[in-house]
Each structure stands twice: as structure tokens, then as C-alpha cells.
Scaffold this motif. Structure first.
Motif, PDB file in Angstrom:
ATOM      1  N   ARG A 133      43.898  40.741  24.343  1.00  9.49           N
ATOM      2  CA  ARG A 133      43.476  41.383  25.594  1.00  9.49           C
ATOM      3  C   ARG A 133      44.688  41.966  26.304  1.00  9.49           C
ATOM      4  O   ARG A 133      45.782  41.434  26.214  1.00  9.49           O
ATOM      5  CB  ARG A 133      42.807  40.358  26.494  1.00  9.49           C
ATOM      6  CG  ARG A 133      41.457  39.918  26.001  1.00  9.49           C
ATOM      7  CD  ARG A 133      40.839  38.945  26.980  1.00  9.49           C
ATOM      8  NE  ARG A 133      41.470  37.651  26.919  1.00  9.49           N
ATOM      9  CZ  ARG A 133      41.128  36.682  26.099  1.00  9.49           C
ATOM     10  NH1 ARG A 133      40.131  36.853  25.267  1.00  9.49           N
ATOM     11  NH2 ARG A 133      41.758  35.531  26.106  1.00  9.49           N
ATOM     12  N   ASP A 134      44.464  43.049  27.018  1.00  7.02           N
ATOM     13  CA  ASP A 134      45.527  43.692  27.770  1.00  7.02           C
ATOM     14  C   ASP A 134      45.566  43.056  29.160  1.00  7.02           C
ATOM     15  O   ASP A 134      44.755  43.371  30.020  1.00  7.02           O
ATOM     16  CB  ASP A 134      45.259  45.199  27.849  1.00  7.02           C
ATOM     17  CG  ASP A 134      46.355  45.941  28.584  1.00  7.02           C
ATOM     18  OD1 ASP A 134      47.254  45.307  29.165  1.00  7.02           O
ATOM     19  OD2 ASP A 134      46.301  47.181  28.582  1.00  7.02           O
ATOM     20  N   GLU A 135      46.509  42.151  29.359  1.00  6.35           N
ATOM     21  CA  GLU A 135      46.584  41.408  30.609  1.00  6.35           C
ATOM     22  C   GLU A 135      46.808  42.332  31.808  1.00  6.35           C
ATOM     23  O   GLU A 135      46.266  42.088  32.886  1.00  6.35           O
ATOM     24  CB  GLU A 135      47.699  40.368  30.531  1.00  6.35           C
ATOM     25  CG  GLU A 135      47.734  39.467  31.738  1.00  6.35           C
ATOM     26  CD  GLU A 135      48.764  38.365  31.633  1.00  6.35           C
ATOM     27  OE1 GLU A 135      49.046  37.744  32.659  1.00  6.35           O
ATOM     28  OE2 GLU A 135      49.283  38.133  30.527  1.00  6.35           O
ATOM     29  N   LEU A 136      47.569  43.408  31.630  1.00  2.59           N
ATOM     30  CA  LEU A 136      47.836  44.313  32.743  1.00  2.59           C
ATOM     31  C   LEU A 136      46.563  44.999  33.228  1.00  2.59           C
ATOM     32  O   LEU A 136      46.303  45.056  34.427  1.00  2.59           O
ATOM     33  CB  LEU A 136      48.892  45.358  32.352  1.00  2.59           C
ATOM     34  CG  LEU A 136      49.199  46.410  33.417  1.00  2.59           C
ATOM     35  CD1 LEU A 136      49.652  45.756  34.723  1.00  2.59           C
ATOM     36  CD2 LEU A 136      50.248  47.382  32.896  1.00  2.59           C
ATOM     37  N   LEU A 155      41.138  43.203  38.448  1.00  4.79           N
ATOM     38  CA  LEU A 155      40.897  42.107  39.392  1.00  4.79           C
ATOM     39  C   LEU A 155      41.541  42.392  40.747  1.00  4.79           C
ATOM     40  O   LEU A 155      40.978  42.044  41.794  1.00  4.79           O
ATOM     41  CB  LEU A 155      41.408  40.793  38.820  1.00  4.79           C
ATOM     42  CG  LEU A 155      40.597  40.254  37.642  1.00  4.79           C
ATOM     43  CD1 LEU A 155      41.301  39.077  36.989  1.00  4.79           C
ATOM     44  CD2 LEU A 155      39.197  39.862  38.094  1.00  4.79           C
ATOM     45  N   ALA A 156      42.710  43.022  40.742  1.00  6.94           N
ATOM     46  CA  ALA A 156      43.374  43.362  42.003  1.00  6.94           C
ATOM     47  C   ALA A 156      42.502  44.298  42.841  1.00  6.94           C
ATOM     48  O   ALA A 156      42.450  44.172  44.064  1.00  6.94           O
ATOM     49  CB  ALA A 156      44.730  43.999  41.740  1.00  6.94           C
ATOM     50  N   GLN A 191      54.755  46.864  38.721  1.00 11.07           N
ATOM     51  CA  GLN A 191      54.648  46.949  37.269  1.00 11.07           C
ATOM     52  C   GLN A 191      55.412  48.162  36.739  1.00 11.07           C
ATOM     53  O   GLN A 191      56.085  48.076  35.723  1.00 11.07           O
ATOM     54  CB  GLN A 191      53.188  47.015  36.829  1.00 11.07           C
ATOM     55  CG  GLN A 191      53.020  46.990  35.320  1.00 11.07           C
ATOM     56  CD  GLN A 191      53.532  45.704  34.713  1.00 11.07           C
ATOM     57  OE1 GLN A 191      53.221  44.622  35.206  1.00 11.07           O
ATOM     58  NE2 GLN A 191      54.299  45.792  33.638  1.00 11.07           N
ATOM     59  N   ARG A 192      55.307  49.283  37.449  1.00 10.15           N
ATOM     60  CA  ARG A 192      56.011  50.494  37.013  1.00 10.15           C
ATOM     61  C   ARG A 192      57.519  50.241  36.965  1.00 10.15           C
ATOM     62  O   ARG A 192      58.191  50.630  36.007  1.00 10.15           O
ATOM     63  CB  ARG A 192      55.717  51.675  37.933  1.00 10.15           C
ATOM     64  CG  ARG A 192      56.482  52.947  37.534  1.00 10.15           C
ATOM     65  CD  ARG A 192      56.463  54.033  38.590  1.00 10.15           C
ATOM     66  NE  ARG A 192      55.146  54.295  39.094  1.00 10.15           N
ATOM     67  CZ  ARG A 192      54.200  54.983  38.439  1.00 10.15           C
ATOM     68  NH1 ARG A 192      54.461  55.471  37.251  1.00 10.15           N
ATOM     69  NH2 ARG A 192      53.031  55.196  38.979  1.00 10.15           N
ATOM     70  N   THR A 193      58.059  49.578  37.975  1.00  4.98           N
ATOM     71  CA  THR A 193      59.489  49.279  38.011  1.00  4.98           C
ATOM     72  C   THR A 193      59.885  48.434  36.803  1.00  4.98           C
ATOM     73  O   THR A 193      60.872  48.731  36.109  1.00  4.98           O
ATOM     74  CB  THR A 193      59.851  48.549  39.318  1.00  4.98           C
ATOM     75  OG1 THR A 193      59.513  49.398  40.426  1.00  4.98           O
ATOM     76  CG2 THR A 193      61.326  48.206  39.373  1.00  4.98           C
TER      77      THR A 193
END
Length: 193
Positions: free
Chosen positions: A91-94, A100-101, A116-118
Motif C-alpha cells: 500500500r502507498d502510505e503517503l 485521511l488528512a 512531504q515535498r521537502t
């Protein structure tokens, strides 16, 4: 990649004991997938149980090498001949985290995306730096794994760009009382007053 098939592929090169298998696995994957020695021996025990490898007598140093069996070679050949399906991948956790966010009250989704981008850009810079550290022919397996990681990281950056654009266009739906049970309780308390 399954550890099972990774070990079978390494044993196809020749007899090896656990620590040799771990070192060869990490070398073959450019140390991008650290392997616990316990995983190696647990996997070897399963492979032996399934008749895919066989243990050999201990050497003078007390290590027990293993060798691949004909059944192991057949299983390995089938694995190499079978494409990996999207359903076989973890599964892709991101993507789950961002989904969910979006539905969790009080979460600043844009901040989650930017954080995440950073981290993803730092990883991309490090992978790119590593790519140019060696161009020896024997490093080709490691470079191919590294290229795959670079391409996946670039794809993640593009997906994060898409998420950010989608967030700008997104108009949150009004919050309904049924979406938040505490709001229903407060509404009921106010009606009783």
C-alpha cells in the motif's frame, strides 16, 4: 521484491550461508533494502521446508551453506517470467495519509503536502548525488535500483504538485451534524434548554 526470490536468485550464483546471503542481497540492491539476518534465516527455513533449498554440511568455520534445488530453480524461473502486478505491491502510505488528512478535522493538508515535498526533494537530491559516485560496470545493478528510486521520487513530486493544485480548487463540503456526533449532542442539549 520478495526476500524469498531474492535469496533464491543469490543461491543460483552458488552455495552461500546466511551472512553471505545478507551481504550479497544488500550489495545487489545498493543497500537500499537493508536485510535483517533474522529475516534471512527465517526465509531459509521456509525455503528448506518447501523443498526450494537444501542445507549442506557445516564448513570448518561452523557456517552452514545452502544451495538451491531444482524445485527452487523452477520457482525462481516462474518468478522472473511473471510480471509484478499493481495489486502485489505494498500500500502507498503517503496517498492513504493524504486521503485521511483531507477528512480529519484540524489537519492542515497543505502543510502535510509541503512537509512531504521537502522530504521528497531532499531524497531526490541524495539519490541524484549517489548516482554520480560510481560508473564502474559492476555497479550496474545498484545504479538500476537507484534509477528506479529516482524515477519513483520524481513521480511522487509530480503527484504532490497535483495534490496541491487539487487542494487549491477544492471547496470543502459544509460540515453536517451527522458528520460530528458531538455537534448532534450539543444541538440536542440546546433544544432541551
Amino acid at each position: 521484491m520478495s526476500i524469498r526470490h531474492g535469496l533464491l536468485a543469490l543461491l543460483e550464483r552458488g552455495q552461500m550461508y546466511g551472512y553471505q546471503l545478507r551481504a550479497a542481497f544488500e550489495e545487489s540492491t545498493g543497500s537500499t533494502w537493508p536485510l535483517n539476518i533474522g529475516q534471512v534465516y527465517t526465509t531459509l527455513a521456509r525455503l528448506e521446508r518447501d523443498g526450494l533449498v537444501r542445507p549442506l554440511p557445516e564448513n570448518e568455520s561452523g557456517q552452514r551453506p545452502y544451495e538451491i534445488t531444482d524445485a527452487g530453480r523452477a520457482d525462481l524461473a516462474l518468478w522472473f517470467a511473471t510480471p509484478i502486478s499493481r495489486a502485489d505491491r505494498p500500500r502507498d502510505e503517503l496517498s492513504i495519509k493524504l486521503a485521511l488528512a483531507l477528512t480529519t478535522p484540524g489537519v492542515d493538508v497543505r502543510s502535510v503536502v509541503q512537509t512531504q515535498r521537502t522530504a521528497t526533494m531532499r531524497a531526490l537530491q541524495e539519490f541524484t548525488r549517489l548516482k554520480y559516485t560510481s560508473d564502474k560496470p559492476e555497479d550496474l545493478p545498484w545504479r538500476l535500483v537507484l534509477d528506479a528510486m529516482i524515477f519513483q521520487t520524481e513521480a511522487e513530486v509530480r503527484w504532490l504538485d497535483h495534490c496541491e493544485t487539487s487542494l487549491v480548487r477544492h471547496r470543502p463540503a459544509p460540515v453536517r451534524a451527522v458528520d460530528h456526533p458531538e455537534a448532534v449532542d450539543r444541538a440536542g442539549d440546546e433544544a432541551r434548554r
